[in-house]
Scaffold this motif. Structure first.
Motif, mmCIF file in Angstrom:
data_model
loop_
_atom_site.group_PDB
_atom_site.id
_atom_site.type_symbol
_atom_site.label_atom_id
_atom_site.label_comp_id
_atom_site.label_asym_id
_atom_site.label_seq_id
_atom_site.Cartn_x
_atom_site.Cartn_y
_atom_site.Cartn_z
ATOM 1 N N UNK A 4 23.055 118.231 63.047
ATOM 2 C CA UNK A 4 23.531 118.950 64.348
ATOM 3 C C UNK A 4 23.397 120.335 64.216
ATOM 4 N N UNK A 5 23.067 120.884 65.509
ATOM 5 C CA UNK A 5 23.174 122.311 65.561
ATOM 6 C C UNK A 5 24.265 123.104 65.329
ATOM 7 N N UNK A 6 25.288 122.549 65.732
ATOM 8 C CA UNK A 6 26.880 122.984 65.586
ATOM 9 C C UNK A 6 27.316 122.261 64.207
ATOM 10 N N UNK A 7 27.697 123.123 63.252
ATOM 11 C CA UNK A 7 28.382 122.809 61.946
ATOM 12 C C UNK A 7 29.537 121.907 62.266
ATOM 13 N N UNK A 12 31.200 114.287 62.933
ATOM 14 C CA UNK A 12 31.039 113.573 64.107
ATOM 15 C C UNK A 12 30.164 112.596 64.090
ATOM 16 N N UNK A 13 28.839 113.509 63.600
ATOM 17 C CA UNK A 13 27.558 112.748 63.552
ATOM 18 C C UNK A 13 27.645 111.261 62.822
ATOM 19 N N UNK A 14 27.835 111.358 61.591
ATOM 20 C CA UNK A 14 27.969 110.030 61.015
ATOM 21 C C UNK A 14 29.046 108.979 61.636
ATOM 22 N N UNK A 15 30.081 109.704 62.099
ATOM 23 C CA UNK A 15 31.159 108.933 62.560
ATOM 24 C C UNK A 15 30.761 108.255 63.914
ATOM 25 N N UNK A 16 29.893 108.796 64.688
ATOM 26 C CA UNK A 16 29.398 108.056 65.951
ATOM 27 C C UNK A 16 28.362 107.166 65.457
ATOM 28 N N UNK A 17 27.540 107.608 64.496
ATOM 29 C CA UNK A 17 26.710 106.311 64.216
ATOM 30 C C UNK A 17 27.299 105.255 63.527
ATOM 31 N N UNK A 108 22.395 114.429 72.242
ATOM 32 C CA UNK A 108 23.240 115.755 72.994
ATOM 33 C C UNK A 108 24.422 116.169 71.870
ATOM 34 N N UNK A 109 24.817 115.364 71.003
ATOM 35 C CA UNK A 109 25.440 115.801 69.985
ATOM 36 C C UNK A 109 24.939 116.909 68.815
ATOM 37 N N UNK A 110 23.488 116.159 68.759
ATOM 38 C CA UNK A 110 22.797 117.140 67.933
ATOM 39 C C UNK A 110 22.456 118.319 68.490
ATOM 40 N N UNK A 112 24.054 120.353 70.940
ATOM 41 C CA UNK A 112 25.165 121.128 71.538
ATOM 42 C C UNK A 112 25.668 122.403 70.516
ATOM 43 N N UNK A 113 25.855 123.464 71.104
ATOM 44 C CA UNK A 113 26.086 124.607 70.260
ATOM 45 C C UNK A 113 27.705 124.867 70.459
ATOM 46 N N UNK A 114 27.940 125.706 69.502
ATOM 47 C CA UNK A 114 29.288 126.142 69.254
ATOM 48 C C UNK A 114 30.119 126.411 70.445
ATOM 49 N N UNK A 115 29.344 127.667 71.201
ATOM 50 C CA UNK A 115 29.845 127.991 72.342
ATOM 51 C C UNK A 115 29.930 126.841 73.364
ATOM 52 N N UNK A 116 29.230 125.850 73.645
ATOM 53 C CA UNK A 116 29.623 124.886 74.505
ATOM 54 C C UNK A 116 30.837 123.972 74.027
ATOM 55 N N UNK A 117 31.048 123.712 72.706
ATOM 56 C CA UNK A 117 32.099 123.153 72.064
ATOM 57 C C UNK A 117 33.380 123.634 72.259
ATOM 58 N N UNK A 118 33.343 125.200 72.268
ATOM 59 C CA UNK A 118 34.634 126.090 72.281
ATOM 60 C C UNK A 118 34.931 126.184 73.662
#
Length: 174
Positions: A4-7, A12-17, A108-110, A112-118
């Motif tokens: 993902x772009x955001x660390x 979350x990525x493996x959990x989602x999959x 989208x999860x891959x 999304x930026x930190x700024x968007x998540x915050x």
């Protein structure tokens, strides 16, 4: 694994999959007839649980900026209580919705930026240790999917089906 772009989303990525895989495996072999059975009229049925799972996926997509709308949201929006007077969609229809929304949310999860998540995402919880942000909403959705998969797994056993098999599909990329 996709990066993902955001660390912040590396867990979350493996959990989602994994949840995508679990969703399909826990439903494997469940008949349409059994999918609407309730236990002693006290439980939700599997179709309701699946619809709620999908409502989470669509909500997650929405908060991440997707415009996809869950065609069955009137049945399930925000955990709407089971209503026995309604004719719920078929399990197969819900599986089709799952395959429609899941790759879009995953991508989208891959991205999304930190700024968007915050960014603030008011949920009305008013809990001092739980900042109401997009990131925390993502985490809540993942937690709800866990819960619902477990509930479906329990219903599976109660209805006389074998326990879920962990036959992962390596070609499923979401």
């Amino acid at each position: 694994m996709d990066t993902p772009k955001s660390k912040k989303l590396e867990i979350i990525i493996p959990a989602f999959r994994g949840h995508s895989q679990n969703f399909l495996m826990v439903l494997d072999g469940i008949s349409e007839e059994d999918a609407v059975k309730r236990i002693e009229n006290r439980t939700n049925h599997i179709v309701w649980m699946v619809g709620n799972f999908l409502d989470m996926r669509y909500a997650l997509g929405f908060v991440l900026g997707l415009k996809e709308e869950f065609e069955f949201k009137d049945f399930f929006f925000q955990g709407k209580a089971l209503d026995e007077s309604l004719n719920y969609p078929a399990l197969q229809q819900l599986k089709e919705s799952f395959h429609k929304i899941s790759p879009l949310v995953y991508n989208r999860l891959l991205e999304v930026s930190d700024e968007e998540l915050d960014k603030a995402f008011p949920m009305g919880m008013n809990i001092d240790f739980f900042p109401e942000t997009v990131l925390n909403f993502v985490g809540m959705c993942i937690g709800r999917e866990d819960y619902l998969s477990g509930q479906i797994g329990l219903m599976r056993r109660i209805l006389g089906y074998e326990g879920m098999k962990y036959d992962f599909d390596k070609n499923l990329k979401y």
